[in-house]
Design a protein around this motif. Structure first.
Motif, PDB file in Angstrom:
ATOM      1  N   ALA A 468       0.746  17.832  18.890  1.00 44.54           N
ATOM      2  CA  ALA A 468       1.443  17.758  20.118  1.00 44.54           C
ATOM      3  C   ALA A 468       2.818  17.330  19.152  1.00 44.54           C
ATOM      4  CB  ALA A 468       1.096  16.851  21.016  1.00 44.54           C
ATOM      5  N   GLY A 469       3.078  17.443  17.899  1.00 39.53           N
ATOM      6  CA  GLY A 469       4.417  17.022  17.094  1.00 39.53           C
ATOM      7  C   GLY A 469       4.471  15.722  17.194  1.00 39.53           C
ATOM      8  N   GLY A 470       3.385  14.836  17.184  1.00 35.41           N
ATOM      9  CA  GLY A 470       3.699  13.335  17.240  1.00 35.41           C
ATOM     10  C   GLY A 470       4.242  12.991  15.679  1.00 35.41           C
ATOM     11  N   ARG A 471       4.733  11.769  15.697  1.00 34.23           N
ATOM     12  CA  ARG A 471       5.403  11.311  14.513  1.00 34.23           C
ATOM     13  C   ARG A 471       5.109   9.829  14.645  1.00 34.23           C
ATOM     14  NH1 ARG A 471      12.118  11.406  14.890  1.00 34.23           N
ATOM     15  NH2 ARG A 471      12.150  11.157  17.137  1.00 34.23           N
ATOM     16  N   THR A 472       5.483   9.068  13.349  1.00 36.51           N
ATOM     17  CA  THR A 472       5.427   7.814  13.235  1.00 36.51           C
ATOM     18  C   THR A 472       6.998   7.225  12.637  1.00 36.51           C
ATOM     19  OG1 THR A 472       3.108   7.389  13.085  1.00 36.51           O
ATOM     20  CG2 THR A 472       4.746   5.621  12.090  1.00 36.51           C
ATOM     21  N   MET A 473       7.502   6.457  13.125  1.00 38.91           N
ATOM     22  CA  MET A 473       8.646   5.711  12.781  1.00 38.91           C
ATOM     23  C   MET A 473       8.733   4.633  12.205  1.00 38.91           C
ATOM     24  SD  MET A 473      11.440   7.456  15.679  1.00 38.91           S
ATOM     25  CE  MET A 473      12.810   7.246  14.482  1.00 38.91           C
ATOM     26  N   VAL A 474       8.976   4.195  10.770  1.00 36.48           N
ATOM     27  CA  VAL A 474       8.447   2.919  10.265  1.00 36.48           C
ATOM     28  C   VAL A 474       9.933   2.373  10.003  1.00 36.48           C
ATOM     29  CG1 VAL A 474       7.480   1.710   8.240  1.00 36.48           C
ATOM     30  CG2 VAL A 474       6.530   3.639   9.140  1.00 36.48           C
ATOM     31  N   GLN A 475      10.230   1.169  10.554  1.00 39.91           N
ATOM     32  CA  GLN A 475      11.743   0.348  10.378  1.00 39.91           C
ATOM     33  C   GLN A 475      11.429  -0.400   8.930  1.00 39.91           C
ATOM     34  OE1 GLN A 475      13.610   0.047  14.580  1.00 39.91           O
ATOM     35  NE2 GLN A 475      12.488  -1.722  14.010  1.00 39.91           N
ATOM     36  N   THR A 476      12.366  -0.261   8.009  1.00 38.41           N
ATOM     37  CA  THR A 476      12.276  -0.845   6.848  1.00 38.41           C
ATOM     38  C   THR A 476      13.862  -1.208   6.153  1.00 38.41           C
ATOM     39  OG1 THR A 476      11.769  -1.128   4.579  1.00 38.41           O
ATOM     40  CG2 THR A 476      11.930   1.023   5.458  1.00 38.41           C
ATOM     41  N   ALA A 477      13.789  -2.449   5.533  1.00 34.82           N
ATOM     42  CA  ALA A 477      15.024  -2.650   4.815  1.00 34.82           C
ATOM     43  C   ALA A 477      14.930  -2.211   3.271  1.00 34.82           C
ATOM     44  CB  ALA A 477      15.353  -4.117   4.842  1.00 34.82           C
ATOM     45  N   ASP A 478      13.769  -1.766   2.813  1.00 36.73           N
ATOM     46  CA  ASP A 478      13.545  -1.239   1.506  1.00 36.73           C
ATOM     47  C   ASP A 478      12.669   0.204   1.542  1.00 36.73           C
ATOM     48  OD1 ASP A 478      13.224  -0.957  -1.198  1.00 36.73           O
ATOM     49  OD2 ASP A 478      11.696  -2.553  -1.309  1.00 36.73           O
ATOM     50  N   PRO A 479      13.384   1.462   1.958  1.00 35.25           N
ATOM     51  CA  PRO A 479      12.717   2.590   2.176  1.00 35.25           C
ATOM     52  C   PRO A 479      12.220   3.421   0.886  1.00 35.25           C
ATOM     53  CG  PRO A 479      15.161   2.860   2.383  1.00 35.25           C
ATOM     54  CD  PRO A 479      14.779   1.413   2.310  1.00 35.25           C
ATOM     55  N   SER A 480      12.733   2.873  -0.283  1.00 34.46           N
ATOM     56  CA  SER A 480      12.429   3.411  -1.402  1.00 34.46           C
ATOM     57  C   SER A 480      11.078   2.640  -2.131  1.00 34.46           C
ATOM     58  CB  SER A 480      13.595   3.357  -2.507  1.00 34.46           C
ATOM     59  OG  SER A 480      13.849   1.920  -2.810  1.00 34.46           O
ATOM     60  N   HIS A 481      10.515   1.857  -1.536  1.00 34.75           N
ATOM     61  CA  HIS A 481       9.263   0.842  -2.036  1.00 34.75           C
ATOM     62  C   HIS A 481       8.281   2.078  -2.156  1.00 34.75           C
ATOM     63  CE1 HIS A 481       6.129  -1.758  -2.180  1.00 34.75           C
ATOM     64  NE2 HIS A 481       6.884  -2.905  -2.361  1.00 34.75           N
ATOM     65  N   PRO A 482       7.419   1.711  -3.559  1.00 36.36           N
ATOM     66  CA  PRO A 482       6.507   2.688  -3.552  1.00 36.36           C
ATOM     67  C   PRO A 482       5.356   2.996  -2.465  1.00 36.36           C
ATOM     68  CG  PRO A 482       6.739   1.273  -5.487  1.00 36.36           C
ATOM     69  CD  PRO A 482       7.643   0.692  -4.413  1.00 36.36           C
ATOM     70  N   VAL A 483       5.077   1.874  -1.472  1.00 36.91           N
ATOM     71  CA  VAL A 483       4.180   2.045  -0.251  1.00 36.91           C
ATOM     72  C   VAL A 483       4.696   2.999   0.523  1.00 36.91           C
ATOM     73  CG1 VAL A 483       3.246   0.792   1.711  1.00 36.91           C
ATOM     74  CG2 VAL A 483       3.074  -0.122  -0.616  1.00 36.91           C
ATOM     75  N   TYR A 484       5.900   3.096   0.764  1.00 39.86           N
ATOM     76  CA  TYR A 484       6.583   4.071   1.945  1.00 39.86           C
ATOM     77  C   TYR A 484       6.447   5.359   1.109  1.00 39.86           C
ATOM     78  CZ  TYR A 484       8.050  -0.545   3.884  1.00 39.86           C
ATOM     79  OH  TYR A 484       8.128  -1.663   4.497  1.00 39.86           O
ATOM     80  N   THR A 485       6.794   5.306  -0.021  1.00 43.73           N
ATOM     81  CA  THR A 485       6.825   6.748  -0.658  1.00 43.73           C
ATOM     82  C   THR A 485       5.117   7.291  -0.659  1.00 43.73           C
ATOM     83  OG1 THR A 485       8.115   6.143  -2.446  1.00 43.73           O
ATOM     84  CG2 THR A 485       7.038   8.056  -2.987  1.00 43.73           C
ATOM     85  N   ALA A 486       4.320   6.515  -0.771  1.00 40.59           N
ATOM     86  CA  ALA A 486       3.038   7.121  -0.535  1.00 40.59           C
ATOM     87  C   ALA A 486       2.742   7.384   0.944  1.00 40.59           C
ATOM     88  CB  ALA A 486       1.885   6.008  -1.092  1.00 40.59           C
ATOM     89  N   LEU A 487       3.148   6.511   1.709  1.00 40.80           N
ATOM     90  CA  LEU A 487       3.022   6.781   3.213  1.00 40.80           C
ATOM     91  C   LEU A 487       3.739   8.372   3.642  1.00 40.80           C
ATOM     92  CD1 LEU A 487       1.784   5.257   5.712  1.00 40.80           C
ATOM     93  CD2 LEU A 487       3.970   4.509   6.061  1.00 40.80           C
ATOM     94  N   ARG A 488       4.966   8.618   3.027  1.00 38.32           N
ATOM     95  CA  ARG A 488       5.770   9.742   3.486  1.00 38.32           C
ATOM     96  C   ARG A 488       4.784  10.869   3.052  1.00 38.32           C
ATOM     97  NH1 ARG A 488      10.187   6.870   1.914  1.00 38.32           N
ATOM     98  NH2 ARG A 488      10.207   7.907   0.116  1.00 38.32           N
ATOM     99  N   ARG A 489       4.511  10.602   1.766  1.00 34.41           N
ATOM    100  CA  ARG A 489       3.838  11.935   1.085  1.00 34.41           C
ATOM    101  C   ARG A 489       2.253  12.150   1.504  1.00 34.41           C
ATOM    102  NH1 ARG A 489       5.423  10.508  -5.315  1.00 34.41           N
ATOM    103  NH2 ARG A 489       7.698  11.058  -5.021  1.00 34.41           N
ATOM    104  N   GLY A 490       1.926  11.111   2.280  1.00 32.40           N
ATOM    105  CA  GLY A 490       0.402  11.266   2.555  1.00 32.40           C
ATOM    106  C   GLY A 490      -0.748  11.331   1.521  1.00 32.40           C
ATOM    107  N   ASP A 491      -0.243  10.629   0.260  1.00 31.68           N
ATOM    108  CA  ASP A 491      -1.092  10.670  -0.781  1.00 31.68           C
ATOM    109  C   ASP A 491      -1.199   9.326  -1.193  1.00 31.68           C
ATOM    110  OD1 ASP A 491      -2.775  11.009  -3.025  1.00 31.68           O
ATOM    111  OD2 ASP A 491      -1.388  12.585  -4.008  1.00 31.68           O
ATOM    112  N   PRO A 492      -2.360   8.727  -1.148  1.00 31.86           N
ATOM    113  CA  PRO A 492      -2.303   7.054  -1.775  1.00 31.86           C
ATOM    114  C   PRO A 492      -2.608   7.068  -3.067  1.00 31.86           C
ATOM    115  CG  PRO A 492      -4.480   7.609  -0.574  1.00 31.86           C
ATOM    116  CD  PRO A 492      -3.588   8.973  -0.412  1.00 31.86           C
TER     117      PRO A 492
END
Length: 586
Positions: A468-492
């Motif tokens: 249904a086109g659902g999405r997750t929005m993650v608020q952060t002050a450090d969007p370049s952190h490796p955890v967020y990169t893995a989260l965006r890419r969907g590959d841990p």
């Protein structure tokens, strides 16, 4: 025979003579009653010998009776049980007691087992080897959905061959759901061990210990069970908090399952979205099921927000309003009911780090780990620090100013739901998920913080309706952190490989060992100095009314061996001692 007394002094056990009248009833694992120190106690048989050259049988007391006709553990399990006692620094009696059911078990008549419809699975080579009794080790399945079907396909070959399987989930609710889905195809073969009374759990234990070809579905406690003809142990999200005991001994289901695999032969199948770092360290084979591991994730950078913006950025507020306008449901995730035990500078938003030990303290003027003075922010000289994260109540209040009375908890039926990790189990799919402050997770206080943050955020992102086109929005002050990169890419996996390299540099698990020791009722801070020599020690430091040490090293076996005697003496003095081996948090 090891007495059922949780004391290190009893670890070596005692020898008793077995009267001929009950000789045929006793084997390794039997629960017996014996005389000891003027009273009759219960104990566990850990060895049976026809003769003992160094012992005169006339000097031995007799075993009085056998308490149960079913041994509570098998002889093949003893190496694993002794390893657990050594690794988690626990009396062997406390470990042996975990193998049995709540009540003394009784023999039950066998039940007729239904046929097993053929179903293909994701790791057929592992399933076939498990069916034939061939050892293969451990495999990790990465999948975002359809777990009950994947488990069903994985366990079909061994169950069809008359062998048994253990399926372990982090919570009783999840174990119950899995059992309900498996019972449709497997019927009476499924033994559900969830939130049941002691009599029902004991009956399931008795059935599992005496009848082959069954599927035991339960929580952490079932990993100890002496399941007959056990061919496979399936662990669902093995790194979740529910897969590790919080009380001493702090046993982890995954570690115990792998040890059982090495000593008894059952295969270990791990299932989840984000594997642990140890999977990369051990080079465990990975099998990725086609499809995304979690839904799409959008990072919301809060560093450019104007002062006074509140807990939600403008983009998030617009997304919430638009979702509600379309009659959608919103889940707002905050990682704690209270604040996180970490802080950042109010002025520059930099994380507060102890210069002495590298921990991430809260807003207090001294470090809770090593008690060093912290002073001002080294980046901007600021003196004000705010906790990371926000409480559920505060989040709910701000949301109600946006959407009036449409805010509630998971069971409220409202279209905007506020919750924490414990609410994920009962949450139905939503159209929009918002993580209020992901930095409170990623910037946690222990060495596993980023690994655990990625796993939890992946679970949060999996709550949205993908079709249904659902999405997750993650608020952060450090969007370049490796955890967020893995989260965006969907590959841990790339993140886990980098994290492993960092752990190697600092000899942190799985490349080293860490242990927390807490003592209550003693004022002498040098009480463990000699015992902990040869290891890296942080502390002692005050933790409420306790004194705490954090011990680190490449191999802590010798330190643990010395600790056993010292802990026994401290407990004899009335002190309370807690050990957390392989701690999840400090």
């Amino acid at each position: 025979m090891v007495p059922d007394l949780p004391a290190f002094a009893m670890d070596d056990g005692f020898a008793y003579r077995v009267p001929e009248i009950i000789a045929g009833e006793i084997s390794v694992g039997s629960v017996v009653r014996v005389p000891l120190a003027g009273r009759r106690i219960r104990g566990y048989v850990v060895g049976v010998e026809r003769s003992a050259p160094d012992i005169d049988p006339r000097d031995l007391k007799d075993v009085r009776s056998v308490a149960s006709p079913i041994p509570v553990f098998r002889e093949s399990m003893l190496p694993t049980l002794r390893w657990a006692a050594d690794h988690y620094v626990a009396p062997i009696a406390k470990i042996l007691a975990k193998t049995g059911p709540p009540n003394l078990p009784k023999l039950l008549p066998p039940i007729e087992l239904p046929g097993v419809p053929p179903v293909s699975g994701p790791v057929p080579e592992v399933s076939e080897k498990a069916a034939g009794g061939h050892p293969v080790g451990t495999v990790q399945i990465l999948a975002g959905a359809g777990w009950s079907e994947l488990i069903r396909g994985t366990i079909t070959p061994p169950v069809s061959a008359g062998r048994s399987v253990l399926v372990i989930a982090p919570t009783a609710v999840e174990a119950g759901r899995l059992a309900d889905r498996l019972v449709g195809d497997l019927g009476s073969r499924v033994l559900a061990v969830g939130e049941k009374d002691n009599a029902a759990v004991t009956a399931a234990w008795s059935r599992a210990a005496t009848q082959s070809g069954v599927v035991v579905v339960g929580t952490l406690r079932t990993v100890w069970w002496p399941v007959k003809d056990l061919s496979m142990i399936v662990l669902v999200e093995e790194d979740r908090p529910g897969m590790k005991e919080r009380q001493t001994p702090t046993v982890a289901a995954g570690a115990l399952a792998r040890m059982r695999s090495a000593t008894e032969g059952p295969h270990v199948v791990l299932l989840g979205r984000v594997p642990g770092v140890h999977i990369v360290q051990d080079r465990t084979p990975l099998k990725r099921v086609p499809g995304r591991l979690w839904g799409s994730v959008e990072m919301v950078d809060r560093t450019d927000d104007p002062p006074g913006e509140g807990m939600f950025s403008r983009r998030v507020k617009v997304a919430i309003t638009a979702t509600l306008r379309r009659e959608g449901r919103v889940f707002v995730f905050t990682h704690r009911r209270g604040y996180a035990p970490a802080a950042r500078c109010v002025g520059c938003r930099k994380l507060r780090i102890c210069p002495a030990c590298g921990s991430r303290p809260d807003s207090r003027p001294f470090c809770p780990r090593c008690e060093a003075e912290l002073g001002l922010c080294p980046e901007c000289g600021g003196c004000r620090f705010e906790p990371l994260g926000a409480a559920v109540g505060r989040v709910t209040e701000e949301l109600r100013r946006m959407v009036a009375d449409g805010v509630g908890d998971v069971g409220s039926g409202r279209r905007v739901i506020v919750g924490t990790e414990r609410d994920l189990v009962a949450l139905e799919p939503v159209n929009l998920t918002v993580v209020v402050d992901a930095d409170g997770l990623v910037r946690g206080t222990n060495y596993r913080a980023t690994e655990e943050a990625l796993a939890l955020l992946a679970r949060v992102a999996a709550t949205v309706r993908r079709r249904a086109g659902g999405r997750t929005m993650v608020q952060t002050a450090d969007p370049s952190h490796p955890v967020y990169t893995a989260l965006r890419r969907g590959d841990p996996v790339p993140y886990l490989s980098d994290e492993l390299m960092a752990r190697r540099r600092f000899l942190l698990p799985p490349c080293g060992e860490v242990m927390v020791v807490e003592v209550e009722g003693v004022e002498d801070r040098t009480v463990l100095d000699r015992v902990l020599e040869g290891s890296t020690v942080f502390g002692p430091a005050r933790a409420g009314d306790r004194i705490r040490w954090i011990v680190q090293g490449h191999d802590l076996r010798e330190t643990k061996e010395r600790l056993r005697a010292t802990i026994g003496r401290l407990r004899d003095r009335g002190c309370k001692v807690r050990l957390d081996v392989d701690p999840r948090e400090f």
